[in-house]
Design a protein around this motif. Sequence first.
Motif, PDB file in Angstrom:
ATOM      1  N   THR A  82     101.954  46.152  17.234  1.00  0.00           N
ATOM      2  CA  THR A  82     103.256  45.564  16.895  1.00  0.00           C
ATOM      3  C   THR A  82     104.321  46.625  16.722  1.00  0.00           C
ATOM      4  O   THR A  82     105.445  46.490  17.240  1.00  0.00           O
ATOM      5  CB  THR A  82     103.149  44.723  15.603  1.00  0.00           C
ATOM      6  N   THR A  83     103.979  47.694  16.013  1.00  0.00           N
ATOM      7  CA  THR A  83     104.985  48.738  15.763  1.00  0.00           C
ATOM      8  C   THR A  83     105.339  49.480  17.049  1.00  0.00           C
ATOM      9  O   THR A  83     106.497  49.869  17.245  1.00  0.00           O
ATOM     10  CB  THR A  83     104.498  49.724  14.679  1.00  0.00           C
ATOM     11  N   ILE A  92     107.722  47.166  18.953  1.00  0.00           N
ATOM     12  CA  ILE A  92     109.055  47.200  18.333  1.00  0.00           C
ATOM     13  C   ILE A  92     109.787  48.478  18.726  1.00  0.00           C
ATOM     14  O   ILE A  92     110.981  48.459  19.065  1.00  0.00           O
ATOM     15  CB  ILE A  92     108.942  47.097  16.797  1.00  0.00           C
ATOM     16  N   PHE A  93     109.064  49.593  18.708  1.00  0.00           N
ATOM     17  CA  PHE A  93     109.665  50.864  19.093  1.00  0.00           C
ATOM     18  C   PHE A  93     110.149  50.819  20.545  1.00  0.00           C
ATOM     19  O   PHE A  93     111.255  51.269  20.860  1.00  0.00           O
ATOM     20  CB  PHE A  93     108.667  52.002  18.910  1.00  0.00           C
ATOM     21  N   CYS A  99     115.571  46.480  14.793  1.00  0.00           N
ATOM     22  CA  CYS A  99     114.149  46.828  14.957  1.00  0.00           C
ATOM     23  C   CYS A  99     113.564  47.375  13.665  1.00  0.00           C
ATOM     24  O   CYS A  99     112.372  47.210  13.399  1.00  0.00           O
ATOM     25  CB  CYS A  99     113.990  47.837  16.088  1.00  0.00           C
ATOM     26  N   THR A 108     110.366  45.848  11.783  1.00  0.00           N
ATOM     27  CA  THR A 108     109.243  46.664  11.325  1.00  0.00           C
ATOM     28  C   THR A 108     108.859  46.308   9.893  1.00  0.00           C
ATOM     29  O   THR A 108     107.679  46.139   9.560  1.00  0.00           O
ATOM     30  CB  THR A 108     109.591  48.164  11.412  1.00  0.00           C
ATOM     31  N   VAL A 135     105.573  44.252  10.719  1.00  0.00           N
ATOM     32  CA  VAL A 135     104.505  45.250  10.586  1.00  0.00           C
ATOM     33  C   VAL A 135     103.996  45.322   9.152  1.00  0.00           C
ATOM     34  O   VAL A 135     102.803  45.137   8.888  1.00  0.00           O
ATOM     35  CB  VAL A 135     104.984  46.639  11.058  1.00  0.00           C
ATOM     36  N   THR A 184     108.309  53.745   3.288  1.00  0.00           N
ATOM     37  CA  THR A 184     109.177  53.912   4.448  1.00  0.00           C
ATOM     38  C   THR A 184     110.642  53.860   4.048  1.00  0.00           C
ATOM     39  O   THR A 184     111.458  54.641   4.534  1.00  0.00           O
ATOM     40  CB  THR A 184     108.885  52.826   5.500  1.00  0.00           C
ATOM     41  N   VAL A 193     111.857  52.556  11.869  1.00  0.00           N
ATOM     42  CA  VAL A 193     110.947  52.279  12.990  1.00  0.00           C
ATOM     43  C   VAL A 193     109.908  53.386  13.127  1.00  0.00           C
ATOM     44  O   VAL A 193     108.714  53.118  13.312  1.00  0.00           O
ATOM     45  CB  VAL A 193     111.740  52.124  14.310  1.00  0.00           C
ATOM     46  N   GLY A 221     107.236  53.085  10.674  1.00  0.00           N
ATOM     47  CA  GLY A 221     106.179  52.155  11.075  1.00  0.00           C
ATOM     48  C   GLY A 221     105.107  52.861  11.890  1.00  0.00           C
ATOM     49  O   GLY A 221     103.906  52.611  11.720  1.00  0.00           O
ATOM     50  N   THR A 275     101.198  53.169  10.309  1.00  0.00           N
ATOM     51  CA  THR A 275     100.100  52.516  11.039  1.00  0.00           C
ATOM     52  C   THR A 275      99.157  53.514  11.713  1.00  0.00           C
ATOM     53  O   THR A 275      98.176  53.125  12.340  1.00  0.00           O
ATOM     54  CB  THR A 275     100.664  51.567  12.121  1.00  0.00           C
TER      55      THR A 275
END
Length: 449
Positions: free
Chosen positions: A6-7, A10-11, A32, A36, A40, A54, A314, A317, A321
């Motif tokens: 997912t991350t 998104i990136f 985005c 995240t 995420v 974050t 972002v 994320g 992860t």
Amino acid sequence: MLAQITTVIIFLIMFVFIITEKIERHYATLGCGAATLILVFGVCMRDFKAAMETLNIAPIFSLSFWYEAGTASESSGGINWATIIFIAGMMVMVEGMAKAGFFQWLCMTIAKLVHFKTIPIFITFMMMSAVLAMFIDSITVILFLAAVTVELAQLLKFNPVPMILAEIFCANLGGSATMCGDPPNIIIGTSLGYSFADFIANTGVIAGISLIVVVIYFYLVFKKELISGVSLSAEDVSKYSYTIEHKKSFAASCIIFLLAVVLLVTHAQTGLTVATIGLFIAIITLLVAGKSAVELLKKVDYKTLLFFIGLFVVVGGLEQTGVLEIIASFIGKISDGNMYLMIAIIIWISSIASAFIDNIPFAATMIPVIKNLAVTESIGLPILAWALAMGTDIGGSATPIGASANVVGTSVAAKEGYPIGWGKYCKAMVPATVIVLVISMVCIWFRYL
């Protein structure tokens, strides 16, 4: 696994929006960034702690964020608020200097010294950008030089984009030469115990050789575009002069700029963080401006600041992860004990990654990897450190979002009516990046192995 996928998606979506420029880039990164946090951290991970790490708000209220005695503190996780505050402070300072007439004065002084010849100005500014960035943050250097370049372009009727691009690259190159030049170098130096002199003697030598080649490269690439400018005769040159109308404001702006330089060069010794320096310089500038303080604040490029905030989220994320760790561990597996290959992989993987994601968290992620490689493969840790420094510092030059100086430089150009698209940027900067990375790799091979 779902969180990682997912991350990354998104990136990539953010990256596509930025490249296509369908929407303004700060909207792309902020949107985005929100995705995240929600998808995420909220849906996939269900980890409130990761989201807070974050957002990275808590450290702002700690003493170490503003003062770190004995070390150079750099935030490497989530939103780097120190960078945001520092950039904002420098933007206020630059606007104050512009209002006081500093840039106009410098513009005319430099132009007259080289008799208003575009090519000499071009070469002089590249050299100046590299040298200043060795001791001053590249963001400040580009804010300063880009403004002067636009002034000269308007006078001599040439396109300032080639000159700004060359200045951006040389600022990143100059920053690679010293420990205080680029944030990744600060992280590497403080984490591994290397000094300012260590960087000068190692990455500084590589940067010096590369600068000569890069100046020649950009001259050949942009010569035709620059010679189209107006060429003034010696008689015409003598007619141009700039009268400083507000001498007190001019003197104050010069003192504030010199103070910023001294604080930045000595911040590792004084313990003052870049956040403190940025805020302090902004406050002094606004106090000196007096009634014009509100006007200066209105001119700050808030879109660029918002762009950075979204980008940091972002990338956060990717950090949380474990995507960055996967990239880092990949290097150790495929090198298989070959030192030449290991150095090449570290330089090129670091450079490719730094071209698309912030090089600060990547450098921090790579440090434990090179420590482990040095032990398991019996190779000197400094050799890997110099490879990592050059890879992260130079790789960021390849794309408009790869380094802070790139974002700021292109933003200044766009603000003045000279937008720089991804195509124009990459066409000139990618070959220059490859050239310097090859020089770095060969220098490290021949000097240390």
